[in-house]
Design a protein around this motif. Sequence first.
Motif, PDB file in Angstrom:
ATOM      1  N   GLU A 112      -4.002   3.814  -1.120  1.00  0.00           N
ATOM      2  CA  GLU A 112      -2.747   4.553  -1.167  1.00  0.00           C
ATOM      3  C   GLU A 112      -1.736   3.892  -2.106  1.00  0.00           C
ATOM      4  OE1 GLU A 112      -1.494   4.723   2.851  1.00  0.00           O
ATOM      5  OE2 GLU A 112      -2.963   6.248   3.457  1.00  0.00           O
ATOM      6  N   VAL A 113      -1.688   2.549  -2.055  1.00  0.00           N
ATOM      7  CA  VAL A 113      -0.776   1.842  -2.960  1.00  0.00           C
ATOM      8  C   VAL A 113      -1.174   2.062  -4.415  1.00  0.00           C
ATOM      9  CG1 VAL A 113       0.006  -0.448  -3.696  1.00  0.00           C
ATOM     10  CG2 VAL A 113      -0.105   0.109  -1.268  1.00  0.00           C
ATOM     11  N   ALA A 114      -2.484   2.008  -4.699  1.00  0.00           N
ATOM     12  CA  ALA A 114      -2.947   2.214  -6.074  1.00  0.00           C
ATOM     13  C   ALA A 114      -2.667   3.645  -6.540  1.00  0.00           C
ATOM     14  CB  ALA A 114      -4.446   1.914  -6.158  1.00  0.00           C
ATOM     15  N   GLU A 115      -2.918   4.629  -5.654  1.00  0.00           N
ATOM     16  CA  GLU A 115      -2.642   6.015  -6.023  1.00  0.00           C
ATOM     17  C   GLU A 115      -1.153   6.241  -6.244  1.00  0.00           C
ATOM     18  OE1 GLU A 115      -4.312   8.283  -2.883  1.00  0.00           O
ATOM     19  OE2 GLU A 115      -6.357   8.281  -3.730  1.00  0.00           O
ATOM     20  N   SER A 116      -0.327   5.626  -5.389  1.00  0.00           N
ATOM     21  CA  SER A 116       1.123   5.760  -5.565  1.00  0.00           C
ATOM     22  C   SER A 116       1.570   5.146  -6.885  1.00  0.00           C
ATOM     23  CB  SER A 116       1.847   5.093  -4.398  1.00  0.00           C
ATOM     24  OG  SER A 116       3.242   5.116  -4.600  1.00  0.00           O
ATOM     25  N   ARG A 117       0.987   3.990  -7.218  1.00  0.00           N
ATOM     26  CA  ARG A 117       1.338   3.349  -8.483  1.00  0.00           C
ATOM     27  C   ARG A 117       0.877   4.217  -9.668  1.00  0.00           C
ATOM     28  NH1 ARG A 117      -1.022  -1.877  -8.032  1.00  0.00           N
ATOM     29  NH2 ARG A 117       0.717  -2.275  -6.614  1.00  0.00           N
ATOM     30  N   THR A 118      -0.282   4.819  -9.549  1.00  0.00           N
ATOM     31  CA  THR A 118      -0.772   5.704 -10.620  1.00  0.00           C
ATOM     32  C   THR A 118       0.131   6.913 -10.782  1.00  0.00           C
ATOM     33  OG1 THR A 118      -3.055   5.007 -10.164  1.00  0.00           O
ATOM     34  CG2 THR A 118      -2.752   7.047 -11.423  1.00  0.00           C
ATOM     35  N   ARG A 119       0.557   7.491  -9.638  1.00  0.00           N
ATOM     36  CA  ARG A 119       1.473   8.627  -9.717  1.00  0.00           C
ATOM     37  C   ARG A 119       2.793   8.220 -10.361  1.00  0.00           C
ATOM     38  NH1 ARG A 119      -0.700   9.776  -4.517  1.00  0.00           N
ATOM     39  NH2 ARG A 119       1.084   8.731  -3.546  1.00  0.00           N
ATOM     40  N   GLN A 120       3.286   7.041 -10.024  1.00  0.00           N
ATOM     41  CA  GLN A 120       4.520   6.567 -10.631  1.00  0.00           C
ATOM     42  C   GLN A 120       4.373   6.385 -12.140  1.00  0.00           C
ATOM     43  OE1 GLN A 120       5.590   3.010  -8.501  1.00  0.00           O
ATOM     44  NE2 GLN A 120       6.249   4.106  -6.660  1.00  0.00           N
ATOM     45  N   VAL A 121       3.213   5.839 -12.551  1.00  0.00           N
ATOM     46  CA  VAL A 121       2.981   5.658 -13.990  1.00  0.00           C
ATOM     47  C   VAL A 121       2.920   7.005 -14.689  1.00  0.00           C
ATOM     48  CG1 VAL A 121       1.298   4.851 -15.700  1.00  0.00           C
ATOM     49  CG2 VAL A 121       1.838   3.434 -13.715  1.00  0.00           C
ATOM     50  N   HIS A 122       2.204   7.980 -14.078  1.00  0.00           N
ATOM     51  CA  HIS A 122       2.130   9.312 -14.669  1.00  0.00           C
ATOM     52  C   HIS A 122       3.503   9.970 -14.721  1.00  0.00           C
ATOM     53  CE1 HIS A 122      -2.430   9.660 -13.596  1.00  0.00           C
ATOM     54  NE2 HIS A 122      -2.199   8.866 -14.638  1.00  0.00           N
TER      55      HIS A 122
ATOM     56  N   SER B 102      -4.741  -0.113   0.521  1.00  0.00           N
ATOM     57  CA  SER B 102      -4.844  -0.508  -0.887  1.00  0.00           C
ATOM     58  C   SER B 102      -5.032   0.717  -1.776  1.00  0.00           C
ATOM     59  CB  SER B 102      -6.026  -1.472  -1.076  1.00  0.00           C
ATOM     60  OG  SER B 102      -5.846  -2.642  -0.308  1.00  0.00           O
TER      61      SER B 102
END
Length: 323
Positions: free
Chosen positions: A76-86, A74
């Motif tokens: 890793e998914v949240a961090e990946s989503r944050t990186r995508q947003v950034h 969970s």
Amino acid sequence: PTISLVAIPIVSYSVARWTPGRMARSVIVIGAIASVLGPLTWFGVYASNPNADILFWGACLGAVLTPYAIGRRSREVAESRTRQVHAAEERYRLLLAEREQQNRLLEASTRAMIARELHDIVAHSLSVMIVQAEGGRAAATRKPEVAAEALDTIAETGREALHEMRRIVGVLRAGPNEEPASYAPAPTLEEIPDMVARTSDRITLVVQGNPQPVSQALALTAYRVTQEALTNFLKHAGSEATAVATLTYSARSITVDVVDNGHGVDDPTDGGGNGLRGMYERVSSMGGSLAAGPRDDGPGFRVHAVIPIGDAARNAAREGIQR
């Protein structure tokens, strides 16, 4: 075992989900040790056998590892989503910056184009009017009919310049809710002889070859280069000088060559150099070349421009972009 053991998977998941870095792995070490020590205390109370020991240890270790794996996933998914947003925000900022830069370049290009048009129209028209006025004044007493022709030329040139000025200013003033400004046809190659004839009787036009159908931008470039070269002749060559304007039409290019025998100027950028700069910009934008400067074979000034046509123009422009 008691109901309070429900806290173990909750703690394991929470540490894995919210604790960054290697610190989160401490829950595995502590949970693995506790998975062995905990059931050992139960063995003294409950009757057990080796199979039961292994079952207890596996169940306790699973209660630690499974929530930990879910929590890390969970995170890793949240961090990946944050990186995508950034990354999306950064791309959007770059897109805005690029669009703003393009708008600034377009605005600068438009200003330069309008400045070239205004300079060519005003400088040429005023030069022709001054020359015609001086000639008309000299001939007023001896040849009144010549003076009348000069006045007619002055009036016609003034009307044309005023019309062109109104057209350009109308484009600048037109708003989104206003009617679009009316556009007069741009000068063509066929209009160059008439423009030369109205400029001065000290200019001889030589045409070699026949004009071919070309784009409006290319025809306007050839017209404006000829016009500006003749304007410089009127301004700098002197009242006794003569000029020869040669237009050479071929399948691959249009050549404009204006040569005079006046005293000219020592510095070709005299008067700010807007005329020569405008000619260079016009010819370069069409993939052509221009040379302007004092003559080598005698007194006077020469403007020589070669403007490619069709495929030659596209190839020349492509080479210029690569350079």
